[in-house]
Design a protein around this motif. Structure first.
Motif, PDB file in Angstrom:
ATOM      1  N   ASN A   1     -74.674 -21.418   5.156  1.00 55.40           N
ATOM      2  CA  ASN A   1     -74.022 -22.165   6.175  1.00 55.40           C
ATOM      3  C   ASN A   1     -74.562 -23.608   6.242  1.00 55.40           C
ATOM      4  O   ASN A   1     -73.732 -24.510   6.364  1.00 55.40           O
ATOM      5  N   LEU A   2     -75.741 -23.837   6.064  1.00 57.57           N
ATOM      6  CA  LEU A   2     -76.231 -25.134   6.130  1.00 57.57           C
ATOM      7  C   LEU A   2     -75.610 -25.962   4.825  1.00 57.57           C
ATOM      8  O   LEU A   2     -75.303 -27.295   5.085  1.00 57.57           O
ATOM      9  N   PHE A   3     -75.541 -25.222   3.728  1.00 59.30           N
ATOM     10  CA  PHE A   3     -74.945 -26.118   2.605  1.00 59.30           C
ATOM     11  C   PHE A   3     -73.414 -26.292   2.809  1.00 59.30           C
ATOM     12  O   PHE A   3     -72.962 -27.434   2.569  1.00 59.30           O
ATOM     13  N   LYS A   4     -72.514 -25.415   3.460  1.00 61.52           N
ATOM     14  CA  LYS A   4     -71.466 -25.478   3.959  1.00 61.52           C
ATOM     15  C   LYS A   4     -71.028 -26.866   4.836  1.00 61.52           C
ATOM     16  O   LYS A   4     -70.144 -27.703   4.920  1.00 61.52           O
ATOM     17  N   ILE A   5     -72.165 -26.982   5.784  1.00 62.84           N
ATOM     18  CA  ILE A   5     -72.048 -28.214   6.952  1.00 62.84           C
ATOM     19  C   ILE A   5     -72.409 -29.328   6.238  1.00 62.84           C
ATOM     20  O   ILE A   5     -71.674 -30.370   6.674  1.00 62.84           O
TER      21      ILE A   5
ATOM     22  N   LEU B   1     -71.665 -30.175   3.006  1.00 64.64           N
ATOM     23  CA  LEU B   1     -70.303 -30.637   2.381  1.00 64.64           C
ATOM     24  C   LEU B   1     -69.329 -31.204   3.362  1.00 64.64           C
ATOM     25  O   LEU B   1     -68.777 -32.201   3.000  1.00 64.64           O
ATOM     26  N   ARG B   2     -69.192 -30.487   4.408  1.00 63.41           N
ATOM     27  CA  ARG B   2     -68.153 -30.754   5.548  1.00 63.41           C
ATOM     28  C   ARG B   2     -68.453 -32.265   5.901  1.00 63.41           C
ATOM     29  O   ARG B   2     -67.678 -33.216   5.977  1.00 63.41           O
ATOM     30  N   ALA B   3     -69.930 -32.633   6.251  1.00 63.80           N
ATOM     31  CA  ALA B   3     -70.126 -34.006   6.724  1.00 63.80           C
ATOM     32  C   ALA B   3     -70.153 -34.873   5.691  1.00 63.80           C
ATOM     33  O   ALA B   3     -69.668 -36.173   6.007  1.00 63.80           O
ATOM     34  N   LEU B   4     -70.276 -34.594   4.352  1.00 62.65           N
ATOM     35  CA  LEU B   4     -70.023 -35.667   3.278  1.00 62.65           C
ATOM     36  C   LEU B   4     -68.573 -35.821   3.250  1.00 62.65           C
ATOM     37  O   LEU B   4     -67.991 -37.079   2.976  1.00 62.65           O
ATOM     38  N   ALA B   5     -67.723 -34.770   3.238  1.00 66.14           N
ATOM     39  CA  ALA B   5     -66.285 -34.924   3.031  1.00 66.14           C
ATOM     40  C   ALA B   5     -65.847 -35.921   4.413  1.00 66.14           C
ATOM     41  O   ALA B   5     -64.681 -36.629   4.342  1.00 66.14           O
TER      42      ALA B   5
ATOM     43  N   ASN C   1     -67.478 -38.212   6.002  1.00 65.01           N
ATOM     44  CA  ASN C   1     -67.801 -39.514   5.728  1.00 65.01           C
ATOM     45  C   ASN C   1     -68.079 -40.002   4.307  1.00 65.01           C
ATOM     46  O   ASN C   1     -68.941 -40.262   3.787  1.00 65.01           O
ATOM     47  N   LYS C   2     -66.853 -40.061   3.927  1.00 67.19           N
ATOM     48  CA  LYS C   2     -66.796 -40.311   2.051  1.00 67.19           C
ATOM     49  C   LYS C   2     -67.464 -41.817   1.811  1.00 67.19           C
ATOM     50  O   LYS C   2     -68.110 -41.583   0.997  1.00 67.19           O
ATOM     51  N   LEU C   3     -67.115 -42.774   2.570  1.00 65.60           N
ATOM     52  CA  LEU C   3     -67.572 -44.044   2.459  1.00 65.60           C
ATOM     53  C   LEU C   3     -68.984 -44.129   2.382  1.00 65.60           C
ATOM     54  O   LEU C   3     -69.729 -44.728   1.744  1.00 65.60           O
ATOM     55  N   ARG C   4     -69.690 -43.468   3.840  1.00 66.33           N
ATOM     56  CA  ARG C   4     -70.944 -43.542   3.779  1.00 66.33           C
ATOM     57  C   ARG C   4     -71.745 -42.939   2.665  1.00 66.33           C
ATOM     58  O   ARG C   4     -72.718 -43.528   2.242  1.00 66.33           O
ATOM     59  N   ALA C   5     -71.114 -41.620   2.426  1.00 66.52           N
ATOM     60  CA  ALA C   5     -71.780 -40.911   1.413  1.00 66.52           C
ATOM     61  C   ALA C   5     -71.705 -41.630  -0.041  1.00 66.52           C
ATOM     62  O   ALA C   5     -72.831 -41.592  -0.911  1.00 66.52           O
ATOM     63  N   PHE C   6     -70.577 -42.297  -0.260  1.00 63.24           N
ATOM     64  CA  PHE C   6     -70.629 -43.125  -1.575  1.00 63.24           C
ATOM     65  C   PHE C   6     -71.632 -44.290  -1.639  1.00 63.24           C
ATOM     66  O   PHE C   6     -72.439 -44.437  -2.498  1.00 63.24           O
ATOM     67  N   LEU C   7     -71.782 -44.918  -0.488  1.00 64.93           N
ATOM     68  CA  LEU C   7     -72.751 -45.887  -0.507  1.00 64.93           C
ATOM     69  C   LEU C   7     -74.159 -45.755  -0.621  1.00 64.93           C
ATOM     70  O   LEU C   7     -74.936 -46.240  -1.138  1.00 64.93           O
ATOM     71  N   THR C   8     -74.319 -44.291  -0.174  1.00 64.83           N
ATOM     72  CA  THR C   8     -75.767 -43.854   0.013  1.00 64.83           C
ATOM     73  C   THR C   8     -76.060 -43.462  -1.457  1.00 64.83           C
ATOM     74  O   THR C   8     -77.305 -43.869  -1.947  1.00 64.83           O
TER      75      THR C   8
END
Length: 201
Positions: free
Chosen positions: A5-9, A11-15, A17-24
């Motif tokens: 469940n933690l892994f799914k959450i 992945l959902r957070a990354l999806a 906030n795509k720009l923030r994930a990419f910049l990180t």
């Protein structure tokens, strides 16, 4: 809450906030790449410096006469004759920390073998390639570098035992030095002729 469940959450957070994930990710990639690049440059520089030092001889010291003022004119160090054979003998006989010592005398001119010639300097030294009898008798023998061999014997013949002339003085070739290539200053270390220092003097 289990790991799935933690892994799914995550992945959902990354999806979401795509720009923030990419910049990180970009920041992490650039940081790691910078560290690796700096380490590679440091190691390369270290190796280059060690190679330059080893070319000069890390345990070798060369003593040359210093410049002098004569008649108000500063003389070139190469023109000075302040070092004498007695200085060499004193270092040889009275020091305990030198494993080997040799005087060095140099003379420039044209080397000739048959129809071939090459401008070079003949350096007079004392070493294992010459016997004590060669030194005492000022024998006209020499050891030459690969560049000299290539220019005086372009047909590929063995130079050992052949006679070459330096400023009309015949020298018998008794050996060929191992090729060393160019040093860090761009000087050809194979364009060298060695003879007993007493002969060059």
């Amino acid at each position: 809450m289990n790991g799935t469940n933690l892994f799914k959450i995550a992945l959902r957070a990354l999806a979401n906030n795509k720009l923030r994930a990419f910049l990180t990710m970009l920041g992490i990639i650039i940081g790691v790449a910078s560290v690796i690049t700096m380490l590679a440059i440091g190691q390369g520089s270290k190796k280059s410096i060690q190679q330059q030092i080893s070319e000069m001889g890390s345990n070798m010291i060369m003593i040359h006469p210093g410049a002098d003022m004569r008649g108000g004119v500063r003389q070139d160090p190469s023109a000075m004759q302040t070092l004498k054979l007695t200085d060499y003998e004193a270092l040889r006989d009275e020091t305990n920390f030198l494993s080997a010592i040799s005087p060095n005398v140099s003379s420039s001119g044209q080397l000739i073998a048959g129809n071939n010639n090459y401008p070079a300097s003949v350096n007079g030294e004392n070493g294992e390639m010459f016997t004590e009898a060669d030194i005492q008798s000022s024998a006209k023998v020499c050891v030459i570098g690969k560049t000299i061999v290539d220019n005086l014997f372009p047909d590929g013949s063995d130079p050992v035992g052949k006679i070459i002339r330096f400023s009309k003085i015949p020298f018998r070739v008794v050996g060929v030095l191992k090729s060393k290539g160019y040093n860090s200053m761009g000087q050809d270390q194979d364009a060298v002729v060695l003879a007993p220092y007493t002969t060059v003097m």
